[in-house]
Design a protein around this motif. Structure first.
Motif, PDB file in Angstrom:
ATOM      1  N   LEU A  23      55.609  35.393  49.261  1.00 14.14           N
ATOM      2  CA  LEU A  23      55.411  35.190  47.888  1.00 14.14           C
ATOM      3  C   LEU A  23      56.006  33.912  47.390  1.00 14.14           C
ATOM      4  CD1 LEU A  23      55.540  38.780  46.626  1.00 14.14           C
ATOM      5  CD2 LEU A  23      53.523  37.620  47.098  1.00 14.14           C
ATOM      6  N   VAL A  24      55.405  33.172  46.560  1.00 16.56           N
ATOM      7  CA  VAL A  24      55.896  32.066  46.360  1.00 16.56           C
ATOM      8  C   VAL A  24      56.024  32.027  44.430  1.00 16.56           C
ATOM      9  CG1 VAL A  24      54.924  30.673  47.885  1.00 16.56           C
ATOM     10  CG2 VAL A  24      53.734  31.007  45.716  1.00 16.56           C
ATOM     11  N   ASN A  25      57.232  31.418  44.006  1.00 17.67           N
ATOM     12  CA  ASN A  25      57.426  30.973  42.880  1.00 17.67           C
ATOM     13  C   ASN A  25      56.406  30.239  42.030  1.00 17.67           C
ATOM     14  OD1 ASN A  25      58.438  30.406  40.075  1.00 17.67           O
ATOM     15  ND2 ASN A  25      60.511  29.888  41.031  1.00 17.67           N
ATOM     16  N   LEU A  26      56.107  30.727  40.582  1.00 18.59           N
ATOM     17  CA  LEU A  26      55.103  29.963  39.959  1.00 18.59           C
ATOM     18  C   LEU A  26      55.072  28.216  40.082  1.00 18.59           C
ATOM     19  CD1 LEU A  26      52.787  30.328  38.021  1.00 18.59           C
ATOM     20  CD2 LEU A  26      54.189  30.265  36.109  1.00 18.59           C
ATOM     21  N   ASP A  27      56.453  28.038  40.019  1.00 21.29           N
ATOM     22  CA  ASP A  27      56.502  26.575  40.313  1.00 21.29           C
ATOM     23  C   ASP A  27      55.944  25.878  41.997  1.00 21.29           C
ATOM     24  OD1 ASP A  27      57.388  26.259  37.630  1.00 21.29           O
ATOM     25  OD2 ASP A  27      59.559  26.648  38.459  1.00 21.29           O
ATOM     26  N   ASP A  28      56.286  26.940  42.867  1.00 21.01           N
ATOM     27  CA  ASP A  28      55.986  26.586  44.158  1.00 21.01           C
ATOM     28  C   ASP A  28      54.391  26.623  44.570  1.00 21.01           C
ATOM     29  OD1 ASP A  28      58.652  25.589  44.195  1.00 21.01           O
ATOM     30  OD2 ASP A  28      59.288  27.311  45.127  1.00 21.01           O
ATOM     31  N   LEU A  29      53.646  27.375  43.550  1.00 20.80           N
ATOM     32  CA  LEU A  29      52.521  27.766  44.049  1.00 20.80           C
ATOM     33  C   LEU A  29      51.608  26.509  44.274  1.00 20.80           C
ATOM     34  CD1 LEU A  29      50.576  30.498  44.576  1.00 20.80           C
ATOM     35  CD2 LEU A  29      50.068  30.050  42.341  1.00 20.80           C
ATOM     36  N   ASP A  30      51.001  26.464  45.549  1.00 19.30           N
ATOM     37  CA  ASP A  30      49.974  25.434  46.049  1.00 19.30           C
ATOM     38  C   ASP A  30      48.897  25.999  46.180  1.00 19.30           C
ATOM     39  OD1 ASP A  30      49.747  23.377  48.934  1.00 19.30           O
ATOM     40  OD2 ASP A  30      48.893  23.055  47.139  1.00 19.30           O
ATOM     41  N   ILE A  31      47.777  25.523  45.280  1.00 17.20           N
ATOM     42  CA  ILE A  31      46.510  26.138  45.196  1.00 17.20           C
ATOM     43  C   ILE A  31      45.572  25.288  46.016  1.00 17.20           C
ATOM     44  CG2 ILE A  31      44.583  27.095  44.019  1.00 17.20           C
ATOM     45  CD1 ILE A  31      46.781  27.454  41.681  1.00 17.20           C
ATOM     46  N   ALA A  32      45.022  25.688  46.896  1.00 14.73           N
ATOM     47  CA  ALA A  32      43.998  24.803  47.975  1.00 14.73           C
ATOM     48  C   ALA A  32      42.802  25.099  47.516  1.00 14.73           C
ATOM     49  CB  ALA A  32      44.128  25.175  49.308  1.00 14.73           C
ATOM     50  N   GLY A  33      42.058  24.160  47.271  1.00 14.83           N
ATOM     51  CA  GLY A  33      40.536  24.389  46.974  1.00 14.83           C
ATOM     52  C   GLY A  33      39.771  24.865  48.093  1.00 14.83           C
ATOM     53  N   ASP A  34      38.648  25.723  47.841  1.00 18.50           N
ATOM     54  CA  ASP A  34      37.832  26.193  48.868  1.00 18.50           C
ATOM     55  C   ASP A  34      36.874  25.208  49.337  1.00 18.50           C
ATOM     56  OD1 ASP A  34      37.447  29.649  47.312  1.00 18.50           O
ATOM     57  OD2 ASP A  34      38.957  28.894  48.657  1.00 18.50           O
ATOM     58  N   ALA A  35      36.211  25.375  50.702  1.00 16.70           N
ATOM     59  CA  ALA A  35      35.420  24.307  51.121  1.00 16.70           C
ATOM     60  C   ALA A  35      33.882  24.573  50.827  1.00 16.70           C
ATOM     61  CB  ALA A  35      35.497  24.250  52.603  1.00 16.70           C
ATOM     62  N   ALA A  36      33.802  25.502  49.974  1.00 17.11           N
ATOM     63  CA  ALA A  36      32.183  26.144  49.654  1.00 17.11           C
ATOM     64  C   ALA A  36      31.495  25.471  48.838  1.00 17.11           C
ATOM     65  CB  ALA A  36      32.530  27.467  48.613  1.00 17.11           C
ATOM     66  N   ASP A  37      30.029  25.321  48.845  1.00 16.58           N
ATOM     67  CA  ASP A  37      29.335  24.551  48.335  1.00 16.58           C
ATOM     68  C   ASP A  37      29.212  24.767  46.788  1.00 16.58           C
ATOM     69  OD1 ASP A  37      27.387  26.589  47.829  1.00 16.58           O
ATOM     70  OD2 ASP A  37      26.601  26.242  49.740  1.00 16.58           O
ATOM     71  N   LEU A  82      46.003  28.275  36.835  1.00 18.21           N
ATOM     72  CA  LEU A  82      44.621  28.537  36.990  1.00 18.21           C
ATOM     73  C   LEU A  82      43.528  27.777  36.719  1.00 18.21           C
ATOM     74  CD1 LEU A  82      45.058  32.273  36.466  1.00 18.21           C
ATOM     75  CD2 LEU A  82      45.175  31.359  38.445  1.00 18.21           C
ATOM     76  N   ALA A  83      43.744  26.994  35.540  1.00 19.45           N
ATOM     77  CA  ALA A  83      42.582  26.259  35.090  1.00 19.45           C
ATOM     78  C   ALA A  83      42.614  24.943  36.022  1.00 19.45           C
ATOM     79  CB  ALA A  83      42.883  25.634  33.689  1.00 19.45           C
ATOM     80  N   ASP A  84      43.834  24.395  36.207  1.00 17.22           N
ATOM     81  CA  ASP A  84      43.973  23.188  37.250  1.00 17.22           C
ATOM     82  C   ASP A  84      43.392  23.415  38.315  1.00 17.22           C
ATOM     83  OD1 ASP A  84      44.842  20.795  38.035  1.00 17.22           O
ATOM     84  OD2 ASP A  84      46.316  21.915  39.275  1.00 17.22           O
ATOM     85  N   ALA A  85      43.470  24.831  39.146  1.00 11.85           N
ATOM     86  CA  ALA A  85      42.932  25.459  40.468  1.00 11.85           C
ATOM     87  C   ALA A  85      41.506  25.269  40.424  1.00 11.85           C
ATOM     88  CB  ALA A  85      43.457  26.749  40.721  1.00 11.85           C
ATOM     89  N   PHE A  86      40.915  25.724  39.317  1.00 16.47           N
ATOM     90  CA  PHE A  86      39.355  25.459  39.405  1.00 16.47           C
ATOM     91  C   PHE A  86      38.806  24.117  38.895  1.00 16.47           C
ATOM     92  CE2 PHE A  86      37.695  29.815  39.617  1.00 16.47           C
ATOM     93  CZ  PHE A  86      38.669  30.486  39.386  1.00 16.47           C
ATOM     94  N   GLY A  87      39.697  23.477  38.309  1.00 11.94           N
ATOM     95  CA  GLY A  87      39.238  21.825  38.034  1.00 11.94           C
ATOM     96  C   GLY A  87      39.345  21.311  39.478  1.00 11.94           C
ATOM     97  N   ARG A  88      40.465  21.203  40.202  1.00 11.09           N
ATOM     98  CA  ARG A  88      40.277  20.899  41.638  1.00 11.09           C
ATOM     99  C   ARG A  88      39.206  21.256  42.238  1.00 11.09           C
ATOM    100  NH1 ARG A  88      45.733  21.877  44.104  1.00 11.09           N
ATOM    101  NH2 ARG A  88      46.275  23.060  42.479  1.00 11.09           N
ATOM    102  N   LYS A  89      38.823  22.336  42.307  1.00 11.97           N
ATOM    103  CA  LYS A  89      37.586  22.941  42.999  1.00 11.97           C
ATOM    104  C   LYS A  89      36.457  22.055  42.823  1.00 11.97           C
ATOM    105  CE  LYS A  89      35.281  27.021  44.857  1.00 11.97           C
ATOM    106  NZ  LYS A  89      35.199  28.398  45.086  1.00 11.97           N
ATOM    107  N   ASP A  90      36.194  22.217  41.404  1.00 11.32           N
ATOM    108  CA  ASP A  90      34.798  21.448  40.994  1.00 11.32           C
ATOM    109  C   ASP A  90      34.914  19.799  41.319  1.00 11.32           C
ATOM    110  OD1 ASP A  90      34.182  23.775  39.740  1.00 11.32           O
ATOM    111  OD2 ASP A  90      34.982  23.074  37.682  1.00 11.32           O
ATOM    112  N   GLU A  91      35.867  19.379  41.529  1.00  9.03           N
ATOM    113  CA  GLU A  91      36.155  17.840  41.950  1.00  9.03           C
ATOM    114  C   GLU A  91      35.708  17.515  43.213  1.00  9.03           C
ATOM    115  OE1 GLU A  91      39.874  16.458  40.678  1.00  9.03           O
ATOM    116  OE2 GLU A  91      39.768  16.743  38.643  1.00  9.03           O
TER     117      GLU A  91
END
Length: 198
Positions: free
Chosen positions: A111-125, A188-197
């Motif tokens: 498990l990771v600390n909130l500061d260390d959480l690396d959120i990878a984007g999905d490769a979905a269309d 969480l908002a950043d993770a979804f933003g990166r996926k949209d890009e």
């Protein structure tokens, strides 16, 4: 402050006018009544809490059973020291945190600390990105990667509990709770933003 961690302690004072067996029966009746009320009123939030803490469906059921058993036991010492909702979430939080820590010891992933959480984007269309069930599964996965305390804070926030009650349940200051929830929401908002890009 509501302390549900000592829920296995029996009340210290018993009315001497009531025979010991009758006092035990009265406690058991109250305990059963409180549990039945909580089981009906909090069934859905407790199930969501178990899902948020445990990804495996069979382990979710085990965790939910542990929570219900702990709640039933806890009502012997409830004494209305705080609101019933606060008590329920505090006991559930303690059980879930213990469950996560036990599971963490058994598994190899960390498990990771909130500061260390690396959120990878999905490769979905793009169509998959707007699918509501996938988005829910994704956010649940992100939440499950958080440390138990951060996970609990966002779950309680998503359940609609006010910040001061979340603070009491988690044993933190309201300001600390507000800061942590704000950071988790940005993440969480950043993770979804990166996926949209992508």
């Amino acid at each position: 402050m509501c302390e549900a961690g000592d829920y296995l302690v029996m009340p210290a004072s018993i009315d001497p006018a009531i025979p010991l067996a009758d006092a035990a029966d009265a406690r058991a009746t109250t305990q059963d009544h409180l549990y039945e009320r909580v089981a009906a009123e909090f069934a859905a939030p407790l199930a969501r809490l178990a899902r948020a803490h445990e990804a495996d469906a069979s382990h979710q059921q085990d965790l939910l059973q542990e929570i219900h058993l702990a709640l039933w036991r806890s009502f012997a010492a409830f004494g209305e020291r705080c609101s019933l909702r606060t008590w329920v979430y505090r006991v559930a939080h303690n059980v879930a945190a213990t469950h996560v820590l036990r599971a963490k010891r058994r598994q190899t992933s960390r498990l990771v600390n909130l500061d260390d959480l690396d959120i990878a984007g999905d490769a979905a269309d793009v169509e998959t990105a707007i699918d509501e069930s996938r988005a829910l599964a994704r956010i649940t996965g992100l939440i499950q990667r958080l440390k138990p305390l951060d996970r609990e804070l966002i779950i309680l926030h998503l359940e609609g509990l006010p910040g001061d009650e979340i603070a009491e349940i988690a044993g933190l200051s309201p300001a600390n709770v507000a800061t942590k929830i704000h950071r988790i929401k940005l993440l969480l908002a950043d993770a979804f933003g990166r996926k949209d890009e992508s």
